[in-house]
Design a protein around this motif. Sequence first.
Motif, PDB file in Angstrom:
ATOM      1  N   ASN A   1       0.818  -1.213   0.000  1.00 56.26           N
ATOM      2  CA  ASN A   1       0.000   0.000   0.000  1.00 56.26           C
ATOM      3  C   ASN A   1       0.851   1.262   0.000  1.00 56.26           C
ATOM      4  N   ALA A   2       2.092   1.161   0.438  1.00 56.20           N
ATOM      5  CA  ALA A   2       2.958   2.332   0.559  1.00 56.20           C
ATOM      6  C   ALA A   2       3.926   2.503  -0.610  1.00 56.20           C
ATOM      7  N   HIS A   3       3.985   1.527  -1.504  1.00 52.46           N
ATOM      8  CA  HIS A   3       4.936   1.570  -2.614  1.00 52.46           C
ATOM      9  C   HIS A   3       4.217   1.307  -3.935  1.00 52.46           C
ATOM     10  N   SER A   4       4.561   2.073  -4.943  1.00 50.91           N
ATOM     11  CA  SER A   4       3.900   1.920  -6.237  1.00 50.91           C
ATOM     12  C   SER A   4       4.470   0.761  -7.054  1.00 50.91           C
ATOM     13  N   CYS A   5       5.700   0.369  -6.776  1.00 47.98           N
ATOM     14  CA  CYS A   5       6.341  -0.726  -7.506  1.00 47.98           C
ATOM     15  C   CYS A   5       6.755  -1.813  -6.532  1.00 47.98           C
TER      16      CYS A   5
END
Length: 183
Positions: A35-39
């Motif tokens: 949820n905190a990282h796009s990749c």
Amino acid sequence: MEVRAIQQLLANHNVQHLCLESKNATVNEVKTKMNAHSCIHFACHAAQDTTNPLQSGFYLHDGRLELSAIIKEQLVGADLAFLSACQTSTGDEKLSEEAVHLAGGMLAAGYRGVVATMWSIGDRYGPEIAEDFYSNLIADDKNGLSSDGAARALHYATQQIRQRRGDSEELLLTWVPYVHFGV
């Protein structure tokens, strides 16, 4: 080896990243960090459940992170998922359009681009594919990592391993399984 190569490459390019390994790679922690990282990059074992595809998942330290749990997260900003695990895009002739697999599920969860494998991959060459993929992706993306250019970066990675290792029948099976879905 794969994780270390990626960590070193990202550090050399000042790309912020987080690595969850061993006891830190729990189902709850990975969901939280997704949820905190796009990749994301999964370098682990995975299993596809053809009778109940939403129970397909990734094996972590304390259990399996199932596709159904990932989809329920309603990931905001999900962009790129690299699934460096065996058979993450393997379909089944009994399933409609063979589209129900981990890679398709990650697209359904909100990721714009997914790199996955059609069958088992060898640990020997996976780090080379991943390192070439990310080095090409980073070279063209001044903002860090994104799915923009992921298909091109995967093509570059497969071309690089072919140039270094040749096109023997055995090596053909090291790069052919990698596929890209999405934008």
